[in-house]
Design an enzyme around this catalytic site. Structure first.
Site, short mmCIF file in Angstrom:
data_model
loop_
_atom_site.label_atom_id
_atom_site.label_comp_id
_atom_site.label_asym_id
_atom_site.label_seq_id
_atom_site.Cartn_x
_atom_site.Cartn_y
_atom_site.Cartn_z
N HIS A 133 0.83 -1.21 0.00
CA HIS A 133 0.00 0.00 0.00
C HIS A 133 0.87 1.26 0.00
O HIS A 133 0.50 2.27 -0.60
CB HIS A 133 -0.93 0.00 1.22
CG HIS A 133 -1.89 1.14 1.24
ND1 HIS A 133 -2.87 1.31 0.28
CD2 HIS A 133 -2.01 2.20 2.10
CE1 HIS A 133 -3.56 2.39 0.54
NE2 HIS A 133 -3.06 2.96 1.64
N ASP A 172 -8.19 8.38 -5.75
CA ASP A 172 -7.93 9.36 -4.69
C ASP A 172 -6.58 10.02 -4.94
O ASP A 172 -5.79 9.58 -5.78
CB ASP A 172 -7.98 8.72 -3.30
CG ASP A 172 -7.06 7.51 -3.18
OD1 ASP A 172 -5.97 7.52 -3.77
OD2 ASP A 172 -7.46 6.54 -2.51
N LYS A 195 -11.31 12.77 -3.14
CA LYS A 195 -12.39 12.40 -2.22
C LYS A 195 -12.13 12.93 -0.83
O LYS A 195 -10.99 13.15 -0.41
CB LYS A 195 -12.55 10.87 -2.16
CG LYS A 195 -11.38 10.14 -1.51
CD LYS A 195 -11.58 8.64 -1.53
CE LYS A 195 -10.39 7.92 -0.91
NZ LYS A 195 -10.50 6.47 -0.99
N THR A 229 -15.33 3.45 -2.73
CA THR A 229 -14.61 4.49 -3.47
C THR A 229 -14.68 4.23 -4.97
O THR A 229 -14.97 5.14 -5.76
CB THR A 229 -13.14 4.55 -3.02
OG1 THR A 229 -13.10 4.94 -1.65
CG2 THR A 229 -12.36 5.56 -3.84
#
Length: 314
Positions: A133, A172, A195, A229
């Site tokens: 991530h 995002d 967002k 999302t």
């Protein structure tokens, strides 16, 4: 005299058996025999049913929830070290708790660093994982980290679709670097969905930065959790005049009502890998296998070859 390599043995944790079998097939051998004994209270103990003395051991286990998956991997590492293995590599296709990579508010844990400490304390010599991530998580380890890139799997598939007006999108701001890196393979433009969250897994508002009119949009992300999302971004993109919208996500956590959300979304398809096994089938979800890439990486590690050469995309 030809160089001698230590014998390789591959073992799977209980969370990643399907992928581990594919990796073993691609590598050209069977998985090793490991048994997980369970007690009535839920306690468990892994046990290798074959010798690993002097072997290069590769333990394949994603650490998605529940935390039993992480504990099982830690105990397998400990068992392998106590059984006199020569070298232990934790092959973690999905590295759990990676979203907890920094102290973004007071009095919180940095879960990714804690997991790194636990793995090193258990006795790993090396980590092999895919699409962390946050890339800086590699720096949490004081052992080598092979960080595999799933773009080598996704890019050929996207090219095969023959999309005429391809534009890459990030769902995002935090994923903009990932999207720009992906876009370079296609010399494509990038748009960003900005967002604002009320709280974790709940979006308050979203806006699109860039023009999507008449474009075939491919959203790029590393993790799909609730799919909220992606669903919101896909709907907004289509409202702004896009021709089509797809999403590429490496790790399909797909928790809560994610499958229902995907089915009801504007997404043409969600393209994922098998780092995490799907909980149920879906006509909108296409799974691409990571087995060949992991098998090649394991072979190169054992033979002291280059890992970076595996990231070349035609």
């Amino acid at each position: 005299m030809p160089q001698q390599f230590n014998p390789v043995k591959l073992f799977s944790g209980s969370a990643t058996v399907a992928l581990a079998n594919k990796i073993a097939d691609a590598y050209g051998r069977e998985l090793g025999d490991v048994v997980l004994s369970r007690f009535s209270d839920g306690e468990f103990q892994p046990h290798f049913n074959e010798s690993v003395r002097g072997c290069d051991v590769f333990l394949i286990q994603s650490t998605d929830p529940p935390t039993d998956n992480l504990m099982e991997l830690l105990m397998m590492v400990d068992a392998a070290r106590r059984a006199s293995s020569h070298y232990v590599t934790a092959v973690i296709p999905y590295f759990g708790l990676a979203r907890q990579d920094r102290k973004d508010k007071p009095r919180v844990a940095i879960g990714a660093k804690l997991v790194a400490n636990l793995l090193v304390a258990a006795g790993i010599n090396r980590i092999m994982t895919m699409d962390l991530h946050a890339a800086q998580i590699q720096g949490f380890f004081d052992v080598p980290v092979d960080h595999l890139d799933a773009s080598i799997i996704f890019v050929p598939y996207i090219k095969s679709l023959g999309l005429e007006n391809l534009t890459i999108a990030s769902p995002d701001m935090g994923g903009s670097y990932r999207a720009r890196t992906f876009a370079k393979f296609f010399n494509a433009e990038v748009v960003i969905c900005d967002k604002r969250r009320k709280r974790a897994n709940e979006i308050e508002s979203m806006t699109i930065i860039g023009d999507v009119t008449g474009q075939d949009i491919v959203l790029i992300d590393d993790i799909c959790d609730t799919a909220g999302t992606l669903s919101k971004a896909a709907g907004l993109i289509m409202e702004r005049g896009a021709k089509s919208v797809r999403a590429v996500c490496t790790h399909p956590l797909l928790s809560g009502k994610a499958y229902e959300t995907i089915e009801n979304s504007a997404l043409t398809e969600l393209i994922v890998t098998d780092t995490i096994a799907l909980k149920q089938p879906s006509e909108k979800i296409r799974v691409l296998s990571t087995a060949d890439l992991f098998a090649s990486a394991i072979m190169n590690v054992n033979e002291h070859g280059s890992i970076s050469q595996l990231f070349k995309v035609d």
